[in-house]
Design a protein around this motif. Sequence first.
Motif, PDB file in Angstrom:
ATOM      1  N   GLY A 146      16.812 -12.650  40.412  1.00 22.06           N
ATOM      2  CA  GLY A 146      17.784 -11.593  40.175  1.00 22.06           C
ATOM      3  C   GLY A 146      19.019 -11.764  41.044  1.00 22.06           C
ATOM      4  N   ARG A 147      19.402 -10.717  41.753  1.00 26.65           N
ATOM      5  CA  ARG A 147      20.624 -10.768  42.552  1.00 26.65           C
ATOM      6  C   ARG A 147      20.465 -11.601  43.823  1.00 26.65           C
ATOM      7  N   MET A 148      19.233 -11.963  44.190  1.00 21.59           N
ATOM      8  CA  MET A 148      19.004 -12.797  45.368  1.00 21.59           C
ATOM      9  C   MET A 148      19.239 -14.265  45.002  1.00 21.59           C
ATOM     10  N   SER A 149      20.489 -14.567  44.673  1.00 16.56           N
ATOM     11  CA  SER A 149      20.846 -15.881  44.165  1.00 16.56           C
ATOM     12  C   SER A 149      22.272 -16.222  44.574  1.00 16.56           C
ATOM     13  N   HIS A 150      22.533 -17.513  44.688  1.00 20.46           N
ATOM     14  CA  HIS A 150      23.897 -17.976  44.950  1.00 20.46           C
ATOM     15  C   HIS A 150      24.253 -19.063  43.946  1.00 20.46           C
ATOM     16  N   PRO A 151      25.450 -19.010  43.350  1.00 17.79           N
ATOM     17  CA  PRO A 151      25.840 -20.022  42.364  1.00 17.79           C
ATOM     18  C   PRO A 151      25.750 -21.453  42.891  1.00 17.79           C
ATOM     19  N   ASP A 152      25.945 -21.657  44.185  1.00 14.60           N
ATOM     20  CA  ASP A 152      25.866 -23.006  44.749  1.00 14.60           C
ATOM     21  C   ASP A 152      24.463 -23.581  44.693  1.00 14.60           C
ATOM     22  N   ASN A 153      23.460 -22.729  44.490  1.00  9.87           N
ATOM     23  CA  ASN A 153      22.071 -23.185  44.529  1.00  9.87           C
ATOM     24  C   ASN A 153      21.500 -23.523  43.164  1.00  9.87           C
ATOM     25  N   THR A 154      22.248 -23.272  42.100  1.00  9.72           N
ATOM     26  CA  THR A 154      21.713 -23.462  40.761  1.00  9.72           C
ATOM     27  C   THR A 154      22.472 -24.553  40.012  1.00  9.72           C
ATOM     28  N   ALA A 155      21.806 -25.116  39.021  1.00 10.89           N
ATOM     29  CA  ALA A 155      22.421 -26.192  38.240  1.00 10.89           C
ATOM     30  C   ALA A 155      23.586 -25.689  37.406  1.00 10.89           C
TER      31      ALA A 155
ATOM     32  N   ALA B 239      25.527  -4.233  39.061  1.00 11.60           N
ATOM     33  CA  ALA B 239      26.445  -5.119  39.792  1.00 11.60           C
ATOM     34  C   ALA B 239      26.597  -4.646  41.237  1.00 11.60           C
ATOM     35  N   ILE B 240      25.514  -4.796  41.999  1.00  7.45           N
ATOM     36  CA  ILE B 240      25.493  -4.387  43.404  1.00  7.45           C
ATOM     37  C   ILE B 240      25.001  -5.573  44.237  1.00  7.45           C
ATOM     38  N   ALA B 241      25.814  -6.019  45.162  1.00  4.83           N
ATOM     39  CA  ALA B 241      25.412  -7.133  46.031  1.00  4.83           C
ATOM     40  C   ALA B 241      24.342  -6.666  47.016  1.00  4.83           C
ATOM     41  N   PRO B 242      23.422  -7.544  47.397  1.00  2.70           N
ATOM     42  CA  PRO B 242      22.363  -7.141  48.324  1.00  2.70           C
ATOM     43  C   PRO B 242      22.816  -6.988  49.768  1.00  2.70           C
ATOM     44  N   GLY B 243      24.023  -7.478  50.082  1.00  2.00           N
ATOM     45  CA  GLY B 243      24.502  -7.382  51.455  1.00  2.00           C
ATOM     46  C   GLY B 243      23.747  -8.275  52.401  1.00  2.00           C
ATOM     47  N   ALA B 244      23.435  -9.472  51.934  1.00  2.00           N
ATOM     48  CA  ALA B 244      22.644 -10.409  52.737  1.00  2.00           C
ATOM     49  C   ALA B 244      23.184 -11.820  52.561  1.00  2.00           C
ATOM     50  N   PRO B 245      23.017 -12.672  53.567  1.00  2.00           N
ATOM     51  CA  PRO B 245      23.417 -14.073  53.421  1.00  2.00           C
ATOM     52  C   PRO B 245      22.299 -14.896  52.815  1.00  2.00           C
ATOM     53  N   MET B 246      22.644 -16.088  52.349  1.00  2.00           N
ATOM     54  CA  MET B 246      21.658 -17.006  51.778  1.00  2.00           C
ATOM     55  C   MET B 246      22.016 -18.432  52.158  1.00  2.00           C
ATOM     56  N   PHE B 247      21.006 -19.242  52.384  1.00  2.00           N
ATOM     57  CA  PHE B 247      21.232 -20.644  52.700  1.00  2.00           C
ATOM     58  C   PHE B 247      21.650 -21.398  51.445  1.00  2.00           C
TER      59      PHE B 247
END
Length: 362
Positions: free
Chosen positions: A103-112, A122-130
């Motif tokens: 779901g929202r725990m995703s970053h476009p840089d991590n997917t094909a 449309a609510i951001a989780p307010g968290a960073p991701m590697f």
Amino acid sequence: MSDIFSPIRLGQAQLSNRLVMAPMTRSRAEQDGSPGELAADYYSQRAAVGLIVTEGTQPSDDGQGYLTTPGIYTDAHVAGWKAVTSAVHTMGGRIYIQLMHAGRMSHPDNTAHHRQGVAPSAIAPGAPMFTATGMKDIPTPRALTTEEVRQTVQDFRFAARRAIEARADGVEIHGANGYLVQQFFAPSANLRTDEYGGSIENRARFAIEVASAVAEEIGADRTAIRLSPGTTIGGIDEGAEGPDLYRYLVGELDKLGLAYVHVMHTGNEALLADIRKRWHQALIVNRPGRGREEIGSDIASGLADLEAYGQMILANPDFIDRLKADAPMNEADRSTFFGGTAKGYTDYPTQPDATGVTEAAQ
């Protein structure tokens, strides 16, 4: 301690004991989402536990959130997982593939596909991701349309069928830890005004529809779900109605006759007791951080039918033998949890060669 080593029937699978390997993301899949070349070794090494639940496995392209996580919806995915399940079955083990839509725990840089993540609102989780280029803030997701929510239910159905084609013993729907299913539960992530938002019944609807679709596709006795009531991972806040939502949800899921519910317990003992009363099939309880001296306590009290463990099994492929022998346990090397090679993955020592710590942790 003898109760934890007693056999139990779990849906279609007969388990040799009541200890479960909890799902743990390891981020070692191939770029196409197929399990990595060491995955069969990793899981088969731990096949002595009663049940293995795999790392979270995306049911679709949009279900991916992290780097190099596996999928179970293409022919290549099925072939890769078939090697894993075959290796586990050869060792006498049983394995469920966990279906996880981030779901929202995703970053476009991590997917094909590099698309924006999707979520109930449309609510951001307010968290960073590697990401491959370091830590980044998770961007605001795109809200799913009502039709897209229904299509996502079908994505879970299709992935469950593919998991059975890969000869998994069943699937566990990931409804916990701040991912898509739990996002529908939480007012902090779900502001929808259609039939999937607002009331307790509406916010529980997606989870029930997913479980119903999967059970219809592969059989309720090969379908399970994981829940984490009260968790605040990924900006989740289930609000004051949270406990009542789970009481309603578990009651509705109970009608489906699923193989088990797997609860990641975060401290509300009264709610856990209520879940036990409302749920009439097998209940797995995972208490993060539970000490070795407490292993078996929930089974002994009758609160749980099985207990799940993560890091202890990750670091001890011979976990069952060590428990029976009262032998020391390896310590998990946190620096190798995500990504990498065999180090901290398939090279943890077993008795009698174990020294009490892994080479990686020395």
